[in-house]
Design a protein around this motif. Sequence first.
Motif, mmCIF file in Angstrom:
data_model
loop_
_atom_site.group_PDB
_atom_site.id
_atom_site.type_symbol
_atom_site.label_atom_id
_atom_site.label_comp_id
_atom_site.label_asym_id
_atom_site.label_seq_id
_atom_site.Cartn_x
_atom_site.Cartn_y
_atom_site.Cartn_z
ATOM 1 N N ILE A 59 -28.457 33.030 -41.833
ATOM 2 C CA ILE A 59 -27.917 32.244 -40.719
ATOM 3 C C ILE A 59 -26.443 32.592 -40.606
ATOM 4 C CG2 ILE A 59 -27.400 29.922 -39.870
ATOM 5 C CD1 ILE A 59 -29.890 28.917 -41.277
ATOM 6 N N GLU A 60 -26.040 33.063 -39.422
ATOM 7 C CA GLU A 60 -24.688 33.581 -39.241
ATOM 8 C C GLU A 60 -24.054 33.034 -37.967
ATOM 9 O OE1 GLU A 60 -25.535 37.993 -41.197
ATOM 10 O OE2 GLU A 60 -25.690 37.703 -39.028
ATOM 11 N N GLU A 61 -22.734 33.026 -37.955
ATOM 12 C CA GLU A 61 -21.983 32.666 -36.756
ATOM 13 C C GLU A 61 -22.134 33.767 -35.710
ATOM 14 O OE1 GLU A 61 -19.986 30.010 -36.150
ATOM 15 O OE2 GLU A 61 -19.928 29.049 -38.130
ATOM 16 N N THR A 62 -22.153 33.370 -34.444
ATOM 17 C CA THR A 62 -22.166 34.356 -33.358
ATOM 18 C C THR A 62 -20.777 34.449 -32.734
ATOM 19 O OG1 THR A 62 -22.729 32.768 -31.611
ATOM 20 C CG2 THR A 62 -24.556 33.773 -32.834
ATOM 21 N N ALA A 63 -20.540 35.526 -32.009
ATOM 22 C CA ALA A 63 -19.241 35.722 -31.359
ATOM 23 C C ALA A 63 -18.975 34.648 -30.314
ATOM 24 C CB ALA A 63 -19.196 37.105 -30.712
ATOM 25 N N GLU A 64 -20.043 34.040 -29.805
ATOM 26 C CA GLU A 64 -19.901 33.001 -28.775
ATOM 27 C C GLU A 64 -19.656 31.617 -29.367
ATOM 28 O OE1 GLU A 64 -21.757 36.542 -27.542
ATOM 29 O OE2 GLU A 64 -22.555 35.108 -28.996
ATOM 30 N N GLY A 65 -19.608 31.521 -30.684
ATOM 31 C CA GLY A 65 -19.341 30.236 -31.321
ATOM 32 C C GLY A 65 -20.573 29.469 -31.725
ATOM 33 N N GLY A 66 -21.742 30.074 -31.569
ATOM 34 C CA GLY A 66 -22.976 29.417 -31.972
ATOM 35 C C GLY A 66 -23.442 29.887 -33.327
ATOM 36 N N LEU A 67 -24.729 29.717 -33.597
ATOM 37 C CA LEU A 67 -25.343 30.171 -34.843
ATOM 38 C C LEU A 67 -26.540 31.045 -34.525
ATOM 39 C CD1 LEU A 67 -25.532 27.140 -37.338
ATOM 40 C CD2 LEU A 67 -23.959 29.079 -37.406
ATOM 41 N N ARG A 68 -26.718 32.080 -35.331
ATOM 42 C CA ARG A 68 -27.896 32.941 -35.220
ATOM 43 C C ARG A 68 -28.804 32.685 -36.408
ATOM 44 N NH1 ARG A 68 -26.509 38.606 -33.379
ATOM 45 N NH2 ARG A 68 -26.477 37.378 -31.440
ATOM 46 N N LEU A 69 -30.013 32.217 -36.115
ATOM 47 C CA LEU A 69 -31.000 31.944 -37.152
ATOM 48 C C LEU A 69 -31.902 33.160 -37.296
ATOM 49 C CD1 LEU A 69 -32.157 28.414 -35.870
ATOM 50 C CD2 LEU A 69 -30.191 28.933 -37.330
ATOM 51 N N GLY A 70 -31.859 33.812 -38.441
ATOM 52 C CA GLY A 70 -32.752 34.931 -38.666
ATOM 53 C C GLY A 70 -34.198 34.491 -38.595
ATOM 54 N N ALA A 71 -35.057 35.335 -38.056
ATOM 55 C CA ALA A 71 -36.450 34.958 -37.841
ATOM 56 C C ALA A 71 -37.182 34.631 -39.128
ATOM 57 C CB ALA A 71 -37.175 36.080 -37.108
ATOM 58 N N LEU A 72 -36.713 35.164 -40.264
ATOM 59 C CA LEU A 72 -37.395 34.929 -41.528
ATOM 60 C C LEU A 72 -36.754 33.838 -42.378
ATOM 61 C CD1 LEU A 72 -38.360 38.569 -42.564
ATOM 62 C CD2 LEU A 72 -39.807 36.812 -41.555
ATOM 63 N N VAL A 73 -35.755 33.165 -41.842
ATOM 64 C CA VAL A 73 -35.225 31.988 -42.535
ATOM 65 C C VAL A 73 -36.319 30.925 -42.528
ATOM 66 C CG1 VAL A 73 -33.435 30.219 -42.585
ATOM 67 C CG2 VAL A 73 -32.885 32.519 -41.784
ATOM 68 N N THR A 74 -36.532 30.272 -43.637
ATOM 69 C CA THR A 74 -37.579 29.254 -43.663
ATOM 70 C C THR A 74 -37.150 28.009 -42.905
ATOM 71 O OG1 THR A 74 -36.835 28.169 -45.696
ATOM 72 C CG2 THR A 74 -38.335 30.054 -45.938
ATOM 73 N N ASN A 75 -38.126 27.246 -42.479
ATOM 74 C CA ASN A 75 -37.830 25.980 -41.799
ATOM 75 C C ASN A 75 -37.000 25.067 -42.692
ATOM 76 O OD1 ASN A 75 -40.951 25.484 -39.908
ATOM 77 N ND2 ASN A 75 -39.324 26.992 -39.693
#
Length: 331
Positions: A59-75
């Motif tokens: 799970i990483e920060e995006t350039a737009e100020g949001g978060l990117r959830l990797g598809a394989l991160v568990t619920n």
Amino acid sequence: MRSFTYTRANDVANAVDEVSAEKESKFIAGGTNLLDLMKIQVERPSHLVDITRLALDTIEETAEGGLRLGALVTNADTAYHEQVEKRYPLLSHAILAGATAQLRNMATDGGNLMQRTRCYYFYDTDTPCNKREPGSGCSAINGYNRDLAILGTSEHCIATHPSDMAVALAALEANVRVTGKAGERVIPFSEFHRLPGDTPHIDTNLKPDEIITAIDLPAKGFADHYTYLKLRDRASYAFALVSVAAALDLDGDTVKEARVALGGVAHKPWRIPEAEALLKGKPATRENFQKVAEAYVQGAKGYGHNDFKIELAKRAIVRALLQAKEMEAKL
């Protein structure tokens, strides 16, 4: 369960190549839904592509100020992630309302979006089901349909989408990042899942050779005024009869922006931006929330056992918006 072949993908490009090699191929990660369906012969892939080793688990920060959830991160890891809990508590609460702790530990974020309906007739291979066998008929319309859809239905299917996570993502206006033979593209969440129409066997607008790589959350998370309300037959391990993801941006008692998404009522998370707009610039009152609720069930149709869902949905929307309004006082 019929026999199948198996490979483990090394990277996204390899995964796309592998799933494209055979027509009846499927990706597998947590397998919390797919394996169950394979055991009862609802899903019959000839080839499984294991994607659990792909670098899509952060799970990483995006350039737009949001978060990117990797598809394989568990619920589970998503729900308890510090930034998700702090900035997107609506999503965290929705995830924790679904399944069980054991399943959330296995299920992936990408897989959550791809899970299939829990309609009884879809699971019963002795009965006709257009979602399972196109053209065979829909047993649910004249059968036991208490849990099924009241909005966006067709003469071919009244199934509902089972995800709690997806309802919150719809309200947050997330984006789904996918990669296929043609490269990478971004699908707005509102366009990811499909209504049944005359092709109820096609759940999403994902192409056969595409893999979900991430889910992007926007910068705005509605962390001050939100709620996820799930109405179900028991307190855990039950799918929603009606669920509501509600979020408000308030200036005092005036609504600057409202988001409402429903689960348990349609083939996809149900949003009506035009109904949400009825609140813009208006006081956050029960009366105004009631107007939104009435707009949300315009055109709703019950099929006998699920007629009660129309009134239940209206009451749930009002209750959820009231809870979202009062959230700040509880913090």
